[in-house]
Design a protein around this motif. Structure first.
Motif, PDB file in Angstrom:
ATOM      1  N   UNK A  26       2.623  -7.385  -2.097  1.00 26.34           N
ATOM      2  CA  UNK A  26       2.678  -5.941  -2.353  1.00 26.34           C
ATOM      3  C   UNK A  26       1.281  -5.429  -2.739  1.00 26.34           C
ATOM      4  N   UNK A  27       0.644  -6.088  -3.692  1.00 27.46           N
ATOM      5  CA  UNK A  27      -0.690  -5.674  -4.146  1.00 27.46           C
ATOM      6  C   UNK A  27      -1.718  -5.783  -3.037  1.00 27.46           C
ATOM      7  N   UNK A  28      -1.612  -6.826  -2.230  1.00 25.21           N
ATOM      8  CA  UNK A  28      -2.552  -7.010  -1.121  1.00 25.21           C
ATOM      9  C   UNK A  28      -2.436  -5.879  -0.108  1.00 25.21           C
ATOM     10  N   UNK A  29      -1.210  -5.497   0.229  1.00 24.93           N
ATOM     11  CA  UNK A  29      -1.007  -4.384   1.166  1.00 24.93           C
ATOM     12  C   UNK A  29      -1.546  -3.082   0.590  1.00 24.93           C
ATOM     13  N   UNK A  30      -1.279  -2.845  -0.668  1.00 29.33           N
ATOM     14  CA  UNK A  30      -1.769  -1.627  -1.327  1.00 29.33           C
ATOM     15  C   UNK A  30      -3.294  -1.596  -1.335  1.00 29.33           C
ATOM     16  N   UNK A  31      -3.915  -2.734  -1.654  1.00 29.26           N
ATOM     17  CA  UNK A  31      -5.374  -2.808  -1.707  1.00 29.26           C
ATOM     18  C   UNK A  31      -5.989  -2.634  -0.314  1.00 29.26           C
ATOM     19  N   UNK A  32      -5.425  -3.286   0.680  1.00 30.19           N
ATOM     20  CA  UNK A  32      -6.017  -3.256   2.018  1.00 30.19           C
ATOM     21  C   UNK A  32      -5.762  -1.951   2.766  1.00 30.19           C
ATOM     22  N   UNK A  33      -4.577  -1.348   2.566  1.00 24.57           N
ATOM     23  CA  UNK A  33      -4.195  -0.191   3.380  1.00 24.57           C
ATOM     24  C   UNK A  33      -4.084   1.106   2.585  1.00 24.57           C
ATOM     25  N   UNK A  34      -4.248   1.042   1.266  1.00 27.02           N
ATOM     26  CA  UNK A  34      -4.253   2.254   0.457  1.00 27.02           C
ATOM     27  C   UNK A  34      -2.885   2.864   0.195  1.00 27.02           C
ATOM     28  N   UNK A  35      -1.838   2.235   0.699  1.00 26.73           N
ATOM     29  CA  UNK A  35      -0.474   2.685   0.424  1.00 26.73           C
ATOM     30  C   UNK A  35       0.454   1.483   0.571  1.00 26.73           C
ATOM     31  N   UNK A  36       1.710   1.667   0.196  1.00 31.41           N
ATOM     32  CA  UNK A  36       2.667   0.570   0.295  1.00 31.41           C
ATOM     33  C   UNK A  36       3.464   0.612   1.597  1.00 31.41           C
ATOM     34  N   UNK A  37       3.090   1.477   2.518  1.00 33.47           N
ATOM     35  CA  UNK A  37       3.854   1.603   3.767  1.00 33.47           C
ATOM     36  C   UNK A  37       3.914   0.306   4.563  1.00 33.47           C
ATOM     37  N   UNK A  38       2.800  -0.402   4.706  1.00 35.04           N
ATOM     38  CA  UNK A  38       2.801  -1.663   5.461  1.00 35.04           C
ATOM     39  C   UNK A  38       3.732  -2.656   4.789  1.00 35.04           C
ATOM     40  N   UNK A  39       3.662  -2.744   3.457  1.00 32.97           N
ATOM     41  CA  UNK A  39       4.566  -3.628   2.714  1.00 32.97           C
ATOM     42  C   UNK A  39       6.015  -3.250   2.978  1.00 32.97           C
ATOM     43  N   UNK A  40       6.322  -1.969   2.954  1.00 33.96           N
ATOM     44  CA  UNK A  40       7.692  -1.501   3.201  1.00 33.96           C
ATOM     45  C   UNK A  40       8.163  -1.883   4.610  1.00 33.96           C
ATOM     46  N   UNK A  41       7.288  -1.707   5.602  1.00 29.70           N
ATOM     47  CA  UNK A  41       7.660  -2.072   6.974  1.00 29.70           C
ATOM     48  C   UNK A  41       7.920  -3.576   7.085  1.00 29.70           C
ATOM     49  N   UNK A  42       7.060  -4.376   6.469  1.00 29.94           N
ATOM     50  CA  UNK A  42       7.234  -5.832   6.514  1.00 29.94           C
ATOM     51  C   UNK A  42       8.541  -6.241   5.841  1.00 29.94           C
ATOM     52  N   UNK A  43       8.819  -5.709   4.675  1.00 25.46           N
ATOM     53  CA  UNK A  43      10.041  -6.113   3.977  1.00 25.46           C
ATOM     54  C   UNK A  43      11.284  -5.612   4.699  1.00 25.46           C
ATOM     55  N   UNK A  44      11.178  -4.480   5.382  1.00 22.49           N
ATOM     56  CA  UNK A  44      12.308  -4.026   6.209  1.00 22.49           C
ATOM     57  C   UNK A  44      12.560  -5.015   7.351  1.00 22.49           C
TER      58      UNK A  44
END
Length: 173
Positions: A26-44
């Motif tokens: 989660x933190x890595x996605x937020x740091x790299x992409x500036x939002x949690x959207x990528x994390x949300x897509x992956x967990x979906x």
């Protein structure tokens, strides 16, 4: 995706929202992409991964282990996998439980370990787990005749990044 007839990804205990937050995805996605959207897509997408695989009606593969709540493969097929991993029950057991023969330690340091008269094999695919365990990892390959071959590998060097510096290998750990 390149070899859908040869490789099946199954869901494991780390493919959940809670665990990805604890272990840094989660933190890595937020740091790299500036939002949690990528994390949300992956967990979906994790919610759609299979809970197990049956290979040629001879080899049953699951991330964790068996469940006392499951006695048939059809019961696994009826589990609603499109959800966060529950804290208990059949789905949780398939992703979290570990087979126990004689418990000497809790980590498969050699990458794989046969148990129960070579009826069950645990394959550990996270080398140098959490950058501190020093274990190797393995991948189990099966050929067209279901002959088994283990590919054992070490961890890649840990990558570190300072604020504006590129990622570099760190060898002093």
């Amino acid at each position: 995706m390149k070899y859908p007839d040869r490789i099946t990804l199954i869901r494991g205990n780390h493919e959940s929202r809670q665990i990805t937050q604890v272990y840094g995805f989660y933190d890595e996605c937020l740091r790299k992409y500036g939002s949690v959207n990528v994390w949300r897509y992956c967990t979906d997408i994790f919610d759609y991964l299979s809970l197990s695989a049956l290979i040629e009606n001879k080899i049953f593969s699951v991330h964790g282990g068996l469940s006392p709540a499951i006695t048939t493969l059809d019961q696994i097929r009826t589990i609603d996998r499109k959800q966060e991993v529950p804290h208990d029950g059949a789905m949780c057991d398939l992703l979290w439980s570990d087979p126990e023969d004689i418990v000497d330690d809790w980590l498969v340091m050699e990458g794989y370990k046969w148990m129960f008269n070579n009826q069950i094999v645990t394959v550990w695919s996270a080398p140098n787990y959490c950058y501190r365990c020093g274990n190797v990892a393995a991948i189990l390959e099966l050929d067209e005749n279901l002959n088994k071959q283990f590919r054992v590998f070490d961890a890649a060097p840990q990558l570190i990044q300072t604020d504006n510096a590129p990622l570099t290998g760190r060898h002093d750990l």
